[in-house]
Design an enzyme around this catalytic site. Sequence first.
Site, PDB file in Angstrom:
ATOM      1  N   HIS A 133       0.836  -1.211   0.000  1.00 52.33           N
ATOM      2  CA  HIS A 133       0.000   0.000   0.000  1.00 52.33           C
ATOM      3  C   HIS A 133       0.870   1.261   0.000  1.00 52.33           C
ATOM      4  O   HIS A 133       0.734   2.134  -0.866  1.00 52.33           O
ATOM      5  CB  HIS A 133      -0.909  -0.019   1.232  1.00 52.33           C
ATOM      6  CG  HIS A 133      -1.774   1.188   1.381  1.00 52.33           C
ATOM      7  ND1 HIS A 133      -3.092   1.219   0.997  1.00 52.33           N
ATOM      8  CD2 HIS A 133      -1.508   2.439   1.863  1.00 52.33           C
ATOM      9  CE1 HIS A 133      -3.597   2.422   1.239  1.00 52.33           C
ATOM     10  NE2 HIS A 133      -2.665   3.184   1.777  1.00 52.33           N
ATOM     11  N   GLU A 134       1.779   1.315   0.966  1.00 52.48           N
ATOM     12  CA  GLU A 134       2.614   2.520   1.074  1.00 52.48           C
ATOM     13  C   GLU A 134       3.567   2.636  -0.122  1.00 52.48           C
ATOM     14  O   GLU A 134       3.860   3.741  -0.578  1.00 52.48           O
ATOM     15  CB  GLU A 134       3.384   2.530   2.395  1.00 52.48           C
ATOM     16  CG  GLU A 134       2.507   2.471   3.658  1.00 52.48           C
ATOM     17  CD  GLU A 134       1.429   3.548   3.742  1.00 52.48           C
ATOM     18  OE1 GLU A 134       1.633   4.661   3.206  1.00 52.48           O
ATOM     19  OE2 GLU A 134       0.360   3.274   4.343  1.00 52.48           O
ATOM     20  N   HIS A 145       1.812   4.487  -2.744  1.00 48.05           N
ATOM     21  CA  HIS A 145       1.877   5.938  -2.515  1.00 48.05           C
ATOM     22  C   HIS A 145       3.237   6.477  -2.965  1.00 48.05           C
ATOM     23  O   HIS A 145       3.316   7.494  -3.656  1.00 48.05           O
ATOM     24  CB  HIS A 145       1.735   6.249  -1.016  1.00 48.05           C
ATOM     25  CG  HIS A 145       0.327   6.269  -0.518  1.00 48.05           C
ATOM     26  ND1 HIS A 145      -0.646   7.095  -1.047  1.00 48.05           N
ATOM     27  CD2 HIS A 145      -0.276   5.584   0.493  1.00 48.05           C
ATOM     28  CE1 HIS A 145      -1.787   6.907  -0.377  1.00 48.05           C
ATOM     29  NE2 HIS A 145      -1.588   5.994   0.549  1.00 48.05           N
ATOM     30  N   GLU A 172      -4.513   7.897  -2.825  1.00 44.99           N
ATOM     31  CA  GLU A 172      -5.014   6.633  -2.287  1.00 44.99           C
ATOM     32  C   GLU A 172      -5.383   5.668  -3.418  1.00 44.99           C
ATOM     33  O   GLU A 172      -5.306   4.457  -3.243  1.00 44.99           O
ATOM     34  CB  GLU A 172      -6.211   6.904  -1.373  1.00 44.99           C
ATOM     35  CG  GLU A 172      -6.606   5.751  -0.474  1.00 44.99           C
ATOM     36  CD  GLU A 172      -5.589   5.404   0.615  1.00 44.99           C
ATOM     37  OE1 GLU A 172      -4.600   6.146   0.802  1.00 44.99           O
ATOM     38  OE2 GLU A 172      -5.789   4.366   1.274  1.00 44.99           O
TER      39      GLU A 172
HETATM   40 MG    MG Z   1      -2.912   5.392   2.204  1.00 43.23          MG
END
Ligand code: MG
Length: 499
Positions: free
Chosen positions: A267-268, A271, A297
């Site tokens: 997830h990160e 980003h 996001e």
């Molecule tokens: Mg996030």
Amino acid sequence: MRSENPVMNKILDAYKPMWSLNHAISLMGWDFETYMPRKGTEERGVADSQLRILHKDLLLNKDFVGLVESAKKMGSLSDLEKGIIRVLNREITTQIKIPKELTEAESLERIRGNMVWREAREKSDFMMYAPHLKKMIEIKKQIADKIGYEKHPYDALLDKFEEDLTVDDLDKVFGALTSRIQRILKKLVDSGSPFCKESKLGKSKYDTQRVDELNHGILALLQLDMERFRMDVSTHPFTEAMGLNDVRITTRYEGTDFKKSISGTIHEAGHALYNLQCDQSLSVTPVEGGSSLGLHESQSRFWENIVGRSLPFVQLIAPLIRKQVISANQATDDELYLYFNNVKADCIRVDADEVTYNLHIAIRYEVEKKIFGDELSVYEIPEFWNDRMEQLLGVRPTEDSQGVLQDTHWSSGLFGYFPTYTLGNLVSAIIASKMRKDLDGYEEDIKGGNFEPIREWLRLKIHQHGSVYAPKTLLNNTFNEDYNPDYFVTYIENKYLGS
Ligand code: MG
């Protein structure tokens, strides 16, 4: 970057010290969450608020505002220059409206409230935190009034995180999303879907160091540039970009349920990739970050869920998992796939699966809308929260730490932030649908660990632009779409119900 336009060059030169303050504030924020000794809190609070005041003084300097005003009137600006002026103008108009005392009060309360929230969550004692929440809401209401809004006070706060986002937009989104997701969830549960069967893999312990190696193995597969990027550990994973060439993420190691650590890392990393793939010409300008939190996001959720929880990706990393997680060394690819995609209505948002996640956000959206519409007092929040959990997800938190106290956002003054998580989910599904039409070997590429076509597609369509375009403009220009929930619902139906 340098421009042909002397006014633009003056603006960019004057912006450099502001950028540098942001750089320092980001670095301090990263440090606060990772390595700062606990008792450094008060001093850090002072330093943080003072730097923000300094930043505001520079931004609102008469000469600087005058330059931005004159650039606004120029007819011959490029898209990039228009983006720079749009972003600066947004910041100036917001900041002009918020008095210094409010900025300082918020900054101090953010640090104090956050510390109390941490303790209150540990003790599951909402009443302990309530006075701080009340204070923060009062500050935010004043800020919303100063910023101004057309219809709903909450609009003023939403816009900060997602340009031009309104209660009207979100009522439309959740109106079209919530009941359809509830129906899908019910079908899954009623049919005894294999996705709903809890995997024993979630229960067994893991060796932190070996899962850390596993996470770094995955980062290597995703080919993040380790000379511009690093990963540390914190309770709540996050990404902080100091600039385009110093992007940091954190992950978490709880010792059980290894998929949380892996998914958090991916997830990160999603980003981080957004920042890392911005065009280098945007470095040290106001448009070097992502277009909005929702768009940001969409990148993290795209990698975490649409890629990271897909069968070909699980097949790709399965050998790494079997090597590093002892309890999973006999697990088949299919067992791992079902483990990564287990669906369960539960109380905690950060642990929620793809199907139920947006229901958690729907509740937070309702609460925030009611708070700022003066329909809900601080002391009424826990019960409203628990009631809505029961209605939407069929589970009722027995403790406030499992309910209203679970998220850090409010204690950090982040009201209007939660909805961007759902927007991210919706946009990630739009992206996946469009990408699959463009990229023939999409699934084979994932299975083979060849992420170059996907990365390049994302770079061209989204990343390179930084925040040159507002999110609604970018979605419209690139995909001819808005925050349309249909793609997401279709994605969930296809994946989980196989329809
Ligand atoms: Mg996030």
